[in-house]
Structure formats: structure tokens, C-alpha cells
Write a protein that holds these residues in place. Structure first.
Motif, mmCIF file in Angstrom:
data_model
loop_
_atom_site.group_PDB
_atom_site.id
_atom_site.type_symbol
_atom_site.label_atom_id
_atom_site.label_comp_id
_atom_site.label_asym_id
_atom_site.label_seq_id
_atom_site.Cartn_x
_atom_site.Cartn_y
_atom_site.Cartn_z
ATOM 1 N N LYS A 1 -53.600 30.101 42.521
ATOM 2 C CA LYS A 1 -53.922 31.544 42.880
ATOM 3 C C LYS A 1 -54.340 31.251 44.494
ATOM 4 O O LYS A 1 -55.042 30.597 44.984
ATOM 5 C CB LYS A 1 -54.925 32.190 42.160
ATOM 6 C CG LYS A 1 -54.609 32.297 41.009
ATOM 7 C CD LYS A 1 -55.736 32.877 40.098
ATOM 8 C CE LYS A 1 -55.311 33.207 38.536
ATOM 9 N NZ LYS A 1 -56.386 33.954 37.927
ATOM 10 N N TYR A 2 -53.915 32.287 45.440
ATOM 11 C CA TYR A 2 -54.155 32.030 46.780
ATOM 12 C C TYR A 2 -54.225 33.545 47.548
ATOM 13 O O TYR A 2 -54.031 34.535 46.915
ATOM 14 C CB TYR A 2 -52.892 31.422 47.448
ATOM 15 C CG TYR A 2 -51.702 32.549 47.503
ATOM 16 C CD1 TYR A 2 -51.378 33.298 48.651
ATOM 17 C CD2 TYR A 2 -50.715 32.238 46.499
ATOM 18 C CE1 TYR A 2 -50.474 34.109 48.451
ATOM 19 C CE2 TYR A 2 -49.645 33.235 46.531
ATOM 20 C CZ TYR A 2 -49.296 33.855 47.709
ATOM 21 O OH TYR A 2 -48.104 34.725 47.664
ATOM 22 N N ARG A 3 -54.807 33.436 48.625
ATOM 23 C CA ARG A 3 -54.959 34.738 49.632
ATOM 24 C C ARG A 3 -54.340 34.216 50.939
ATOM 25 O O ARG A 3 -54.477 33.210 51.378
ATOM 26 C CB ARG A 3 -56.391 35.236 49.494
ATOM 27 C CG ARG A 3 -57.189 34.375 50.140
ATOM 28 C CD ARG A 3 -58.748 34.929 50.162
ATOM 29 N NE ARG A 3 -59.623 34.244 50.598
ATOM 30 C CZ ARG A 3 -60.128 33.649 51.962
ATOM 31 N NH1 ARG A 3 -59.135 34.090 52.751
ATOM 32 N NH2 ARG A 3 -61.014 32.701 52.186
ATOM 33 N N PHE A 4 -54.204 35.268 51.573
ATOM 34 C CA PHE A 4 -53.703 35.018 52.951
ATOM 35 C C PHE A 4 -54.825 35.084 54.029
ATOM 36 O O PHE A 4 -55.875 35.736 53.683
ATOM 37 C CB PHE A 4 -52.732 36.005 53.521
ATOM 38 C CG PHE A 4 -51.334 35.846 52.905
ATOM 39 C CD1 PHE A 4 -50.430 34.746 53.084
ATOM 40 C CD2 PHE A 4 -50.835 36.845 51.958
ATOM 41 C CE1 PHE A 4 -49.187 34.674 52.588
ATOM 42 C CE2 PHE A 4 -49.529 36.563 51.483
ATOM 43 C CZ PHE A 4 -48.876 35.436 51.645
ATOM 44 N N GLU A 5 -55.047 34.221 55.091
ATOM 45 C CA GLU A 5 -55.912 34.230 56.086
ATOM 46 C C GLU A 5 -55.074 34.492 57.250
ATOM 47 O O GLU A 5 -53.865 34.096 57.394
ATOM 48 C CB GLU A 5 -56.703 33.005 55.945
ATOM 49 C CG GLU A 5 -55.728 31.604 56.439
ATOM 50 C CD GLU A 5 -56.961 30.642 56.603
ATOM 51 O OE1 GLU A 5 -57.448 30.889 57.758
ATOM 52 O OE2 GLU A 5 -56.711 29.453 56.017
ATOM 53 N N ARG A 6 -55.635 35.105 58.266
ATOM 54 C CA ARG A 6 -54.951 35.381 59.532
ATOM 55 C C ARG A 6 -55.926 34.641 60.843
ATOM 56 O O ARG A 6 -57.138 34.801 60.597
ATOM 57 C CB ARG A 6 -54.773 36.865 59.818
ATOM 58 C CG ARG A 6 -53.638 37.394 58.690
ATOM 59 C CD ARG A 6 -53.567 38.731 59.435
ATOM 60 N NE ARG A 6 -52.422 39.341 58.362
ATOM 61 C CZ ARG A 6 -51.912 40.442 58.422
ATOM 62 N NH1 ARG A 6 -52.282 41.277 59.717
ATOM 63 N NH2 ARG A 6 -51.209 41.228 57.945
ATOM 64 N N LEU A 7 -55.324 34.245 61.803
ATOM 65 C CA LEU A 7 -55.939 33.851 62.885
ATOM 66 C C LEU A 7 -56.338 35.112 63.748
ATOM 67 O O LEU A 7 -55.693 36.061 63.443
ATOM 68 C CB LEU A 7 -54.817 33.135 63.826
ATOM 69 C CG LEU A 7 -54.434 31.877 63.291
ATOM 70 C CD1 LEU A 7 -53.616 31.159 64.328
ATOM 71 C CD2 LEU A 7 -55.663 30.718 63.096
ATOM 72 N N GLY B 1 -43.982 29.089 42.194
ATOM 73 C CA GLY B 1 -45.111 29.314 41.135
ATOM 74 C C GLY B 1 -46.673 29.816 41.529
ATOM 75 O O GLY B 1 -47.480 29.802 40.748
ATOM 76 N N LEU B 2 -46.629 30.045 42.705
ATOM 77 C CA LEU B 2 -47.834 30.194 43.266
ATOM 78 C C LEU B 2 -48.246 31.836 43.034
ATOM 79 O O LEU B 2 -47.364 32.730 43.132
ATOM 80 C CB LEU B 2 -48.201 29.995 44.793
ATOM 81 C CG LEU B 2 -47.997 28.402 45.172
ATOM 82 C CD1 LEU B 2 -48.135 28.208 46.587
ATOM 83 C CD2 LEU B 2 -49.267 27.730 44.437
ATOM 84 N N VAL B 3 -49.591 32.225 42.813
ATOM 85 C CA VAL B 3 -49.671 33.444 42.645
ATOM 86 C C VAL B 3 -50.881 34.078 43.513
ATOM 87 O O VAL B 3 -52.015 33.548 43.743
ATOM 88 C CB VAL B 3 -50.218 33.789 41.127
ATOM 89 C CG1 VAL B 3 -50.758 34.869 40.724
ATOM 90 C CG2 VAL B 3 -49.398 32.823 40.027
ATOM 91 N N ARG B 4 -50.472 35.333 44.065
ATOM 92 C CA ARG B 4 -51.353 35.963 45.127
ATOM 93 C C ARG B 4 -52.300 36.680 44.198
ATOM 94 O O ARG B 4 -52.126 37.671 43.276
ATOM 95 C CB ARG B 4 -50.655 36.878 45.969
ATOM 96 C CG ARG B 4 -51.745 37.506 46.955
ATOM 97 C CD ARG B 4 -50.896 38.311 47.841
ATOM 98 N NE ARG B 4 -51.960 38.962 49.070
ATOM 99 C CZ ARG B 4 -51.879 39.534 49.875
ATOM 100 N NH1 ARG B 4 -50.180 39.938 50.089
ATOM 101 N NH2 ARG B 4 -52.476 40.043 50.633
ATOM 102 N N LEU C 1 -56.883 29.052 46.997
ATOM 103 C CA LEU C 1 -56.268 28.589 48.161
ATOM 104 C C LEU C 1 -56.183 29.560 49.054
ATOM 105 O O LEU C 1 -56.071 30.758 48.905
ATOM 106 C CB LEU C 1 -54.736 27.863 48.094
ATOM 107 C CG LEU C 1 -54.557 26.951 46.852
ATOM 108 C CD1 LEU C 1 -53.124 26.427 46.754
ATOM 109 C CD2 LEU C 1 -55.409 25.580 47.187
ATOM 110 N N SER C 2 -56.304 29.206 50.381
ATOM 111 C CA SER C 2 -55.979 30.173 51.443
ATOM 112 C C SER C 2 -54.563 29.702 52.082
ATOM 113 O O SER C 2 -54.138 28.507 52.151
ATOM 114 C CB SER C 2 -57.023 30.339 52.419
ATOM 115 O OG SER C 2 -56.987 29.163 53.129
#
Length: 200
Positions: A45-51, A75-78, A85-86
Motif C-alpha cells: 500500500k502506498y500514498r503519494f508525496e509531493r515536493l 499490484g500496488l494499492v493506494r 510506501l510513499s
């Protein structure tokens, strides 16, 4: 013999129609995995990060949408609340006028957005042997950096680039994200060429 000639003609026409309806986006991809023991990338599972420079940028939002589709395909899940993970998304694009050998003419670079192209600027010179109008070429590149949130370690890094004549940035950028993850989660060493067929 006449019937055979007719069948061959029909087969050739079908082949040409099929070829005309598709194009190949050839991407140069470089991916590196650095996964420590106990960290599982497949199905994570992941989330987005931003600069800070990406904050509030609508282009970054579109890039994340395209990246999310490519990440889901491997196969990655938001899941922003339970992320392991980010994912940091990078993208850039330029367009230029190409000389007869495919190299950029000086002073013809212009930035393009992920959603569309923009006209190239002024300062273009025309010399002997230059095609008129000279062809416009587009260079696009995307990158993904996956970081383990528990340790802060980068566990997967990949980038994909493509030079070509097509101006439909949204489609090409989306294809580049797919190419960047073509060998996920165990990429081969060194640069790879990834070809993906898409409709014209």
C-alpha cells in the motif's frame, strides 16, 4: 490463381490497416530495486508525496492519476491511511525543431505540459538543407521513487524517457509510467528498452 491473389490482397490490406491503427512508444528505462529484508513490494500500500515545488500544481495531480493507474497494474494499492510506501512522481517534457539528423536546432526548445503541448518559441533560423517546416520532436520523461515509510529508505527507483513526433502528451506520459514499471519489482541491471503499442 485469381482466388489466391484476392486472398493475398485482402490479407495484405488487413495487415496494413492493423499497422496503421497502432504505434510503438519506445522508451528508455532505468530501474533499480533496493529492497531490505522484510519489505514486500508486491501488493504494498502506498500514498503519494509531493515536493514543495509541486504543491498546488494541477500538472502534478494529473501525473499522479496516470502513475496510480500504472502502479495498480503491477499490484500496488493506494491507501493513504495505511500506506507502507510513499511514491514521489516526477515528470518533464520539452519540444524542439529537429534537423535532418534528428538533433535539436539551437534556440528551439520549449516546455510542454503533461496534458498538452505548447507552441515553440521564436529565434528559429533556417539554413540550407533544412526541411521547411522542420519537424517538431517531443522529449518526455517520468520518474517514480518508492520509499519505505518505516525506515525512510528508497526501495525502488525508476525512470522512463521517450523522444518522438507525437504531440498528444497525456497519452504518451501515461504510456511512459507503464514503461517505467515494466519490470517491477525485479528490474534487470542497466538501461532497458521497453516498447508499448498504443492506438494512433
Amino acid at each position: 490463381m485469381k482466388r489466391l491473389a484476392t486472398l493475398l490482397t485482402l490479407a495484405l490490406a488487413a495487415l496494413l490497416t492493423g499497422c496503421a491503427g497502432m504505434r510503438v512508444v519506445d522508451s528508455q528505462v532505468l530501474a533499480v530495486a533496493n529492497v531490505p529484508p522484510g519489505v514486500q513490494l508486491q501488493g504494498a500500500k502506498y500514498r503519494f508525496e509531493r515536493l514543495p515545488s509541486q504543491a498546488g500544481n494541477p500538472e502534478a495531480g494529473l501525473a499522479e492519476q496516470q502513475a496510480e493507474q500504472a502502479l495498480a497494474a503491477v499490484g500496488l494499492v493506494r491507501d493513504d491511511a495505511a500506506a507502507q510506501l510513499s511514491v514521489l512522481v516526477g515528470f518533464q517534457g520539452t519540444q524542439y525543431l529537429a534537423d535532418p539528423w534528428g538533433y535539436p536546432y539551437p534556440g528551439t526548445y520549449g516546455s510542454i505540459s503533461i496534458g498538452r503541448g505548447v507552441p515553440w518559441g521564436s529565434g528559429v533560423g533556417f539554413g540550407m538543407g533544412m526541411r521547411f517546416p522542420p519537424p517538431t520532436q517531443y522529449r518526455r520523461e517520468v520518474s517514480l521513487i518508492l520509499r519505505d515509510l518505516k525506515s525512510g529508505q528508497v526501495v525502488y527507483e525508476t525512470r522512463a524517457s521517450h523522444d518522438g513526433p507525437w504531440s498528444d502528451s497525456t497519452t504518451i506520459f501515461a504510456t511512459l509510467f507503464k514503461a517505467a514499471l515494466a519490470h517491477f519489482p525485479t528490474p534487470p541491471a542497466g538501461p532497458q528498452r521497453v516498447n508499448i503499442e498504443i492506438p494512433r
